[in-house]
Design a protein around this motif. Sequence first.
Motif, PDB file in Angstrom:
ATOM      1  N   VAL A 152       0.671  -1.204   0.410  1.00 56.34           N
ATOM      2  CA  VAL A 152      -0.250  -0.074   0.347  1.00 56.34           C
ATOM      3  C   VAL A 152       0.654   1.110  -0.411  1.00 56.34           C
ATOM      4  N   LEU A 153       2.215   1.038   1.135  1.00 56.25           N
ATOM      5  CA  LEU A 153       3.183   2.373   0.870  1.00 56.25           C
ATOM      6  C   LEU A 153       3.762   2.870  -0.465  1.00 56.25           C
ATOM      7  N   SER A 154       3.591   1.521  -1.168  1.00 50.27           N
ATOM      8  CA  SER A 154       4.089   1.771  -2.453  1.00 50.27           C
ATOM      9  C   SER A 154       3.704   2.202  -3.178  1.00 50.27           C
ATOM     10  N   GLY A 155       2.676   1.978  -2.807  1.00 50.50           N
ATOM     11  CA  GLY A 155       1.372   2.733  -3.966  1.00 50.50           C
ATOM     12  C   GLY A 155       1.463   4.328  -3.990  1.00 50.50           C
ATOM     13  N   VAL A 156       1.010   4.346  -2.722  1.00 50.06           N
ATOM     14  CA  VAL A 156       0.843   5.921  -2.080  1.00 50.06           C
ATOM     15  C   VAL A 156       1.862   6.596  -2.356  1.00 50.06           C
ATOM     16  N   ARG A 157       2.806   5.704  -2.313  1.00 52.22           N
ATOM     17  CA  ARG A 157       4.163   7.139  -2.737  1.00 52.22           C
ATOM     18  C   ARG A 157       4.346   7.483  -4.334  1.00 52.22           C
ATOM     19  N   LYS A 158       3.735   7.024  -4.731  1.00 54.53           N
ATOM     20  CA  LYS A 158       4.037   7.048  -6.601  1.00 54.53           C
ATOM     21  C   LYS A 158       2.266   7.754  -7.129  1.00 54.53           C
ATOM     22  N   ILE A 159       1.727   8.489  -5.937  1.00 58.03           N
ATOM     23  CA  ILE A 159       0.447   9.033  -6.175  1.00 58.03           C
ATOM     24  C   ILE A 159       0.729  10.266  -5.399  1.00 58.03           C
ATOM     25  N   GLN A 160       0.558  11.201  -6.896  1.00 55.34           N
ATOM     26  CA  GLN A 160       0.406  12.959  -6.879  1.00 55.34           C
ATOM     27  C   GLN A 160      -1.062  13.209  -7.660  1.00 55.34           C
ATOM     28  N   PRO A 161      -1.668  13.501  -5.896  1.00 58.05           N
ATOM     29  CA  PRO A 161      -3.064  14.318  -6.020  1.00 58.05           C
ATOM     30  C   PRO A 161      -2.609  15.763  -6.633  1.00 58.05           C
ATOM     31  N   PRO A 162      -3.651  15.877  -7.401  1.00 54.63           N
ATOM     32  CA  PRO A 162      -3.235  17.220  -8.480  1.00 54.63           C
ATOM     33  C   PRO A 162      -3.217  18.390  -6.980  1.00 54.63           C
ATOM     34  N   SER A 163      -3.945  18.539  -5.872  1.00 54.95           N
ATOM     35  CA  SER A 163      -4.375  19.096  -4.437  1.00 54.95           C
ATOM     36  C   SER A 163      -4.709  18.558  -3.655  1.00 54.95           C
ATOM     37  N   MET A 164      -4.828  18.736  -2.202  1.00 49.44           N
ATOM     38  CA  MET A 164      -5.440  18.347  -0.751  1.00 49.44           C
ATOM     39  C   MET A 164      -6.236  17.617  -1.602  1.00 49.44           C
ATOM     40  N   ALA A 165      -7.613  18.898  -2.215  1.00 52.13           N
ATOM     41  CA  ALA A 165      -8.786  18.937  -1.882  1.00 52.13           C
ATOM     42  C   ALA A 165      -9.582  18.209  -3.129  1.00 52.13           C
ATOM     43  N   ALA A 166      -8.638  17.146  -3.656  1.00 51.99           N
ATOM     44  CA  ALA A 166      -8.724  16.001  -4.752  1.00 51.99           C
ATOM     45  C   ALA A 166     -10.313  15.274  -3.927  1.00 51.99           C
ATOM     46  N   TYR A 167     -10.545  14.830  -4.688  1.00 53.46           N
ATOM     47  CA  TYR A 167     -11.950  13.880  -4.309  1.00 53.46           C
ATOM     48  C   TYR A 167     -11.030  12.338  -5.587  1.00 53.46           C
ATOM     49  N   THR A 168     -11.578  11.706  -3.775  1.00 52.23           N
ATOM     50  CA  THR A 168     -10.819  10.288  -3.590  1.00 52.23           C
ATOM     51  C   THR A 168     -11.656   9.275  -3.323  1.00 52.23           C
ATOM     52  N   TYR A 169     -11.911   8.198  -4.211  1.00 44.49           N
ATOM     53  CA  TYR A 169     -11.774   7.011  -3.060  1.00 44.49           C
ATOM     54  C   TYR A 169     -11.895   5.765  -3.434  1.00 44.49           C
ATOM     55  N   VAL A 170     -12.192   5.111  -2.566  1.00 41.22           N
ATOM     56  CA  VAL A 170     -11.141   3.661  -3.020  1.00 41.22           C
ATOM     57  C   VAL A 170     -11.780   2.333  -3.054  1.00 41.22           C
ATOM     58  N   PHE A 171     -12.205   1.020  -4.642  1.00 38.15           N
ATOM     59  CA  PHE A 171     -12.843   0.452  -4.504  1.00 38.15           C
ATOM     60  C   PHE A 171     -12.115  -0.752  -3.729  1.00 38.15           C
ATOM     61  N   GLY A 172     -13.737  -1.387  -2.724  1.00 38.06           N
ATOM     62  CA  GLY A 172     -12.532  -2.410  -2.269  1.00 38.06           C
ATOM     63  C   GLY A 172     -12.571  -2.592  -0.552  1.00 38.06           C
ATOM     64  N   ALA A 173     -13.362  -2.899  -0.184  1.00 36.10           N
ATOM     65  CA  ALA A 173     -13.533  -2.298   1.842  1.00 36.10           C
ATOM     66  C   ALA A 173     -12.098  -3.861   2.207  1.00 36.10           C
ATOM     67  N   GLY A 174     -11.304  -4.836   1.483  1.00 34.00           N
ATOM     68  CA  GLY A 174     -11.132  -5.847   2.356  1.00 34.00           C
ATOM     69  C   GLY A 174      -9.568  -4.716   3.227  1.00 34.00           C
ATOM     70  N   PRO A 175      -8.751  -6.153   3.211  1.00 32.58           N
ATOM     71  CA  PRO A 175      -7.323  -5.858   4.213  1.00 32.58           C
ATOM     72  C   PRO A 175      -6.763  -4.250   3.230  1.00 32.58           C
ATOM     73  N   LEU A 176      -6.577  -4.290   2.282  1.00 34.72           N
ATOM     74  CA  LEU A 176      -6.047  -3.476   1.210  1.00 34.72           C
ATOM     75  C   LEU A 176      -6.362  -1.562   1.203  1.00 34.72           C
ATOM     76  N   GLY A 177      -7.374  -2.777   0.873  1.00 33.31           N
ATOM     77  CA  GLY A 177      -9.260  -1.422   0.501  1.00 33.31           C
ATOM     78  C   GLY A 177      -8.650  -0.315   1.730  1.00 33.31           C
ATOM     79  N   LEU A 178      -8.964  -0.230   3.309  1.00 32.90           N
ATOM     80  CA  LEU A 178      -8.757  -0.201   4.103  1.00 32.90           C
ATOM     81  C   LEU A 178      -7.611   0.362   4.701  1.00 32.90           C
ATOM     82  N   LEU A 179      -6.448  -0.442   4.339  1.00 36.01           N
ATOM     83  CA  LEU A 179      -4.201  -0.251   4.410  1.00 36.01           C
ATOM     84  C   LEU A 179      -4.888   1.536   3.721  1.00 36.01           C
ATOM     85  N   TYR A 180      -5.209   1.555   2.434  1.00 38.11           N
ATOM     86  CA  TYR A 180      -5.971   2.448   1.860  1.00 38.11           C
ATOM     87  C   TYR A 180      -5.531   3.641   2.244  1.00 38.11           C
ATOM     88  N   ALA A 181      -7.194   3.273   2.916  1.00 33.95           N
ATOM     89  CA  ALA A 181      -7.886   5.050   3.389  1.00 33.95           C
ATOM     90  C   ALA A 181      -6.707   5.305   4.543  1.00 33.95           C
TER      91      ALA A 181
END
Length: 281
Positions: A152-181
């Motif tokens: 998860v942290l490897s994926g988040v490290r590569k994400i560059q959101p346009p701003s902190m106000a970006a509309y963001t969503y995570v599909f899937g509430a399994g273990p990885l989905g919750l960790l991503y949230a």
Amino acid sequence: MRALKYHGAWNVALEEVPDLRATGPDDVVVDIRFCGICGTDLGIVSGSYPIAVPGVTLGHEATGVVAECGPAVTNVKVGDRVVINPTPYCGQCRMCRTQRINHCVNKMGTESGVSYDGAFADRFLTTSRFVHVLPDHVSLQAAALTEPLSCVLSGVRKIQPPSMAAYTYVFGAGPLGLLYAWALSLKGLAPAVIETSPERLSFAQDRLPDGPAPTLPSTTPAAATFRQYGRAPRRRGRHHLGAARRALSTDGMRWDLHVDRSEGEAVRRSTACTSRTAACR
């Protein structure tokens, strides 16, 4: 000792195998205490992700206690509580030198639970470089999430959101989905988690971040948006993502960033809800 052996799709067996010993100078043998069941394991067993070598012991999200050490080992000792890095890497290939060690080109024959005997067993054999002592306040059970959290942290490290106000969503509430949230929340975003399984909805309700970062509007706390989507209307038996977007968006705008942890099904139905410049993970 016991080990869960893979022989083919839907063909696994708990077998008696020889005990593992520290025979090399840098060897470390770990008595396994916890080993998580990963989506990779499920894909291997079901045949939908046929990457494992027949005869291999499955399992790679593991923690345990050091049982034996080779004479050259200095970073751990017998009795230490450790978490295991299940994917050894060479450190020299192009992938390793560009911070993609999980794609090391020389990992064949070393990847736990895939091409090397993994941790669904009483013991696991590795080398000192790939075991790490746990702090006293971290339980062996909690530390079994280290490997999925690292993904998860490897994926988040590569994400560059346009701003902190970006509309963001995570599909899937399994273990990885919750960790991503959680990881996206700590990055300053306020992700909405989208899930169609009532059981996972129920489980995740009290396991999401309490709300957005202090600099974000308090009108879109993660838990509230999650529950809103749980009540979103269905169309032809499926949750309608457009309705979810309208429910979660305060100004009718499309979402800017989405992370898919639902085996791809959600992404195939989400393009109409995503802006042209959206980042996907």
